[in-house]
Design a protein around this motif. Structure first.
Motif, PDB file in Angstrom:
ATOM      1  N   ARG A   1       0.836  -1.204   0.000  1.00  0.00           N
ATOM      2  CA  ARG A   1       0.000   0.000   0.000  1.00  0.00           C
ATOM      3  C   ARG A   1       0.872   1.257   0.000  1.00  0.00           C
ATOM      4  O   ARG A   1       0.609   2.197  -0.740  1.00  0.00           O
ATOM      5  N   CYS A   2       1.908   1.266   0.814  1.00  0.00           N
ATOM      6  CA  CYS A   2       2.799   2.429   0.877  1.00  0.00           C
ATOM      7  C   CYS A   2       3.492   2.647  -0.470  1.00  0.00           C
ATOM      8  O   CYS A   2       3.585   3.783  -0.952  1.00  0.00           O
ATOM      9  N   ILE A   3       3.948   1.573  -1.078  1.00  0.00           N
ATOM     10  CA  ILE A   3       4.621   1.679  -2.375  1.00  0.00           C
ATOM     11  C   ILE A   3       3.632   2.093  -3.458  1.00  0.00           C
ATOM     12  O   ILE A   3       3.930   2.969  -4.283  1.00  0.00           O
ATOM     13  N   LEU A   4       2.441   1.520  -3.456  1.00  0.00           N
ATOM     14  CA  LEU A   4       1.432   1.884  -4.444  1.00  0.00           C
ATOM     15  C   LEU A   4       1.071   3.362  -4.324  1.00  0.00           C
ATOM     16  O   LEU A   4       0.933   4.059  -5.336  1.00  0.00           O
ATOM     17  N   ALA A   5       0.959   3.867  -3.109  1.00  0.00           N
ATOM     18  CA  ALA A   5       0.648   5.288  -2.921  1.00  0.00           C
ATOM     19  C   ALA A   5       1.754   6.157  -3.512  1.00  0.00           C
ATOM     20  O   ALA A   5       1.481   7.158  -4.191  1.00  0.00           O
ATOM     21  N   GLU A   6       3.005   5.776  -3.278  1.00  0.00           N
ATOM     22  CA  GLU A   6       4.101   6.565  -3.848  1.00  0.00           C
ATOM     23  C   GLU A   6       4.094   6.511  -5.372  1.00  0.00           C
ATOM     24  O   GLU A   6       4.310   7.529  -6.041  1.00  0.00           O
ATOM     25  N   GLU A   7       3.821   5.351  -5.932  1.00  0.00           N
ATOM     26  CA  GLU A   7       3.779   5.241  -7.395  1.00  0.00           C
ATOM     27  C   GLU A   7       2.597   6.025  -7.968  1.00  0.00           C
ATOM     28  O   GLU A   7       2.718   6.624  -9.037  1.00  0.00           O
ATOM     29  N   LEU A   8       1.474   6.054  -7.262  1.00  0.00           N
ATOM     30  CA  LEU A   8       0.371   6.934  -7.678  1.00  0.00           C
ATOM     31  C   LEU A   8       0.807   8.392  -7.597  1.00  0.00           C
ATOM     32  O   LEU A   8       0.397   9.224  -8.411  1.00  0.00           O
ATOM     33  N   GLY A   9       1.641   8.693  -6.606  1.00  0.00           N
ATOM     34  CA  GLY A   9       2.210  10.041  -6.505  1.00  0.00           C
ATOM     35  C   GLY A   9       3.003  10.403  -7.747  1.00  0.00           C
ATOM     36  O   GLY A   9       2.966  11.553  -8.210  1.00  0.00           O
ATOM     37  N   HIS A  10       3.718   9.426  -8.314  1.00  0.00           N
ATOM     38  CA  HIS A  10       4.454   9.693  -9.553  1.00  0.00           C
ATOM     39  C   HIS A  10       3.483  10.008 -10.690  1.00  0.00           C
ATOM     40  O   HIS A  10       3.745  10.897 -11.503  1.00  0.00           O
TER      41      HIS A  10
END
Length: 155
Positions: free
Chosen positions: A48-57
């Protein structure tokens, strides 16, 4: 459950999300409306944390920023990470954790559905932005170091 909610958000944005075997040092990647999450991540909370950061990209980055020796690319990486912090840990959620009587970083991270490292990174970012504390809605003072919430009573 929380990871699935972000997956639905990605689908709503027409972003494909795929869990793949990536290099051990690569947790996630974003390019061309596709997010790859490292299949080796052990928990949905990490994913979830990684997915949120990738959505941030998706929301903040442009072009190939894989060369982190370029300061412009590092700035875009930071913007994506900040977007993820605000997405998963807005200041109101820190107050919610306080109201739920979550104590210590482990319990707070668990309540928020993030890793302790992600929580600490968000707190560090808020410290840079606000200083030692921030007042929320004239009702709560959030002390960022050490982390705590104080209710403000109006006379």
């Amino acid at each position: 459950m929380l990871y699935e909610k972000l997956l639905k958000e990605a689908a709503h944005l027409s972003i494909d999300v795929s869990e793949q075997n990536l290099l051990p040092t690569t947790h996630g990647l974003y390019a061309d409306n596709t997010i790859w999450i490292n299949k080796s991540l052990s928990t949905h909370i990490e994913k979830r944390c990684i997915l949120a950061e990738e959505l941030g990209h998706y929301h903040t980055s442009s072009g190939d920023i894989t060369d982190q020796s370029d300061v412009r690319n590092r700035k875009q990486e930071l913007l994506a990470r900040q977007w993820a912090h605000h997405k998963l840990i807005p200041l109101e959620r820190i107050v919610d954790a306080h109201k739920a009587r979550a104590k210590g970083r482990y319990e707070i991270a668990e309540f928020l559905g993030v890793t302790e490292a992600f929580l600490q990174a968000a707190i560090d970012r808020y410290l840079e932005k606000y200083g030692l504390y921030v007042v929320l809605n004239e009702q709560y003072a959030i002390k960022l170091d050490p982390l705590g919430v104080v209710e403000i009573f109006q006379p």
